[in-house]
Write a protein that holds these residues in place. Structure first.
Motif, PDB file in Angstrom:
ATOM      1  N   PRO A   1       3.778  35.500  51.586  1.00 43.78           N
ATOM      2  CA  PRO A   1       2.978  34.275  51.582  1.00 43.78           C
ATOM      3  C   PRO A   1       1.977  34.144  52.729  1.00 43.78           C
ATOM      4  O   PRO A   1       1.023  33.386  52.625  1.00 43.78           O
ATOM      5  N   ARG A   2       2.172  34.900  53.818  1.00 46.48           N
ATOM      6  CA  ARG A   2       1.285  34.774  54.984  1.00 46.48           C
ATOM      7  C   ARG A   2       0.896  36.146  55.504  1.00 46.48           C
ATOM      8  O   ARG A   2       1.667  37.101  55.444  1.00 46.48           O
ATOM      9  N   THR A   3      -0.314  36.220  56.058  1.00 46.44           N
ATOM     10  CA  THR A   3      -0.763  37.442  56.712  1.00 46.44           C
ATOM     11  C   THR A   3      -0.060  37.572  58.057  1.00 46.44           C
ATOM     12  O   THR A   3       0.600  36.634  58.519  1.00 46.44           O
ATOM     13  N   LEU A   4      -0.222  38.704  58.704  1.00 45.79           N
ATOM     14  CA  LEU A   4       0.382  38.892  60.026  1.00 45.79           C
ATOM     15  C   LEU A   4      -0.200  37.945  61.067  1.00 45.79           C
ATOM     16  O   LEU A   4       0.442  37.659  62.069  1.00 45.79           O
ATOM     17  N   CYS A   5      -1.412  37.428  60.823  1.00 43.42           N
ATOM     18  CA  CYS A   5      -2.011  36.474  61.754  1.00 43.42           C
ATOM     19  C   CYS A   5      -1.710  35.022  61.362  1.00 43.42           C
ATOM     20  O   CYS A   5      -2.144  34.096  62.033  1.00 43.42           O
ATOM     21  N   GLY A   6      -0.957  34.828  60.265  1.00 50.62           N
ATOM     22  CA  GLY A   6      -0.522  33.493  59.881  1.00 50.62           C
ATOM     23  C   GLY A   6      -1.316  32.802  58.801  1.00 50.62           C
ATOM     24  O   GLY A   6      -1.006  31.668  58.441  1.00 50.62           O
ATOM     25  N   LYS A   7      -2.329  33.448  58.231  1.00 54.24           N
ATOM     26  CA  LYS A   7      -3.118  32.809  57.169  1.00 54.24           C
ATOM     27  C   LYS A   7      -2.392  32.903  55.831  1.00 54.24           C
ATOM     28  O   LYS A   7      -1.678  33.854  55.550  1.00 54.24           O
ATOM     29  N   ASP A   8      -2.625  31.902  54.998  1.00 51.70           N
ATOM     30  CA  ASP A   8      -2.058  31.857  53.653  1.00 51.70           C
ATOM     31  C   ASP A   8      -2.715  32.936  52.788  1.00 51.70           C
ATOM     32  O   ASP A   8      -3.937  33.068  52.776  1.00 51.70           O
ATOM     33  N   THR A   9      -1.925  33.715  52.059  1.00 52.02           N
ATOM     34  CA  THR A   9      -2.473  34.802  51.231  1.00 52.02           C
ATOM     35  C   THR A   9      -2.792  34.353  49.811  1.00 52.02           C
ATOM     36  O   THR A   9      -3.317  35.132  49.017  1.00 52.02           O
ATOM     37  N   PHE A  10      -2.510  33.113  49.463  1.00 55.27           N
ATOM     38  CA  PHE A  10      -2.664  32.634  48.097  1.00 55.27           C
ATOM     39  C   PHE A  10      -4.049  32.910  47.512  1.00 55.27           C
ATOM     40  O   PHE A  10      -4.165  33.398  46.395  1.00 55.27           O
ATOM     41  N   ALA A  11      -5.099  32.601  48.244  1.00 57.14           N
ATOM     42  CA  ALA A  11      -6.460  32.758  47.725  1.00 57.14           C
ATOM     43  C   ALA A  11      -7.076  34.115  48.065  1.00 57.14           C
ATOM     44  O   ALA A  11      -8.239  34.352  47.788  1.00 57.14           O
ATOM     45  N   MET A  12      -6.302  35.013  48.652  1.00 55.66           N
ATOM     46  CA  MET A  12      -6.829  36.320  49.028  1.00 55.66           C
ATOM     47  C   MET A  12      -6.623  37.325  47.898  1.00 55.66           C
ATOM     48  O   MET A  12      -5.738  37.168  47.057  1.00 55.66           O
TER      49      MET A  12
END
Length: 93
Positions: free
Chosen positions: A48-59
């Motif tokens: 659910p999150r990248t290693l830097c903490g961003k949400d992966t939903f829209a990626m």
């Protein structure tokens, strides 16, 4: 480190007059390349999150598989100029 999945943060589409003539399937430029841990039990699926903490939903998940490129960096080399420095720092440690 567990398996990582490369994901693309894409530029947001702009609602301009010229974009109305852009074909529906046209690609949006990659704004940033991130790394995310794979989902438990599903190595090709992003968590659910990248290693830097961003949400992966829209990626968008990349087709890049590090295991297929021995000695290569974690990201596709054509995107070296837009890798996330925070994700890169986590991978380097």
């Amino acid at each position: 480190m567990s398996d990582i999945v490369v994901v693309y943060e894409l530029d947001k589409p702009m609602a301009t007059r010229s974009s109305l003539r852009t074909p529906a399937g046209a690609e949006r430029p990659v704004r940033r390349v991130h790394a995310a841990p794979s989902a438990p039990g599903a190595p090709a699926t992003t968590g659910p999150r990248t290693l830097c903490g961003k949400d992966t939903f829209a990626m968008e998940t990349a087709d890049w598989k590090l295991s297929e490129y021995s000695g290569a960096p974690w990201y596709p080399t054509e995107y070296a100029s837009v890798i996330c420095p925070d994700c890169d720092a986590v991978i380097e440690t």
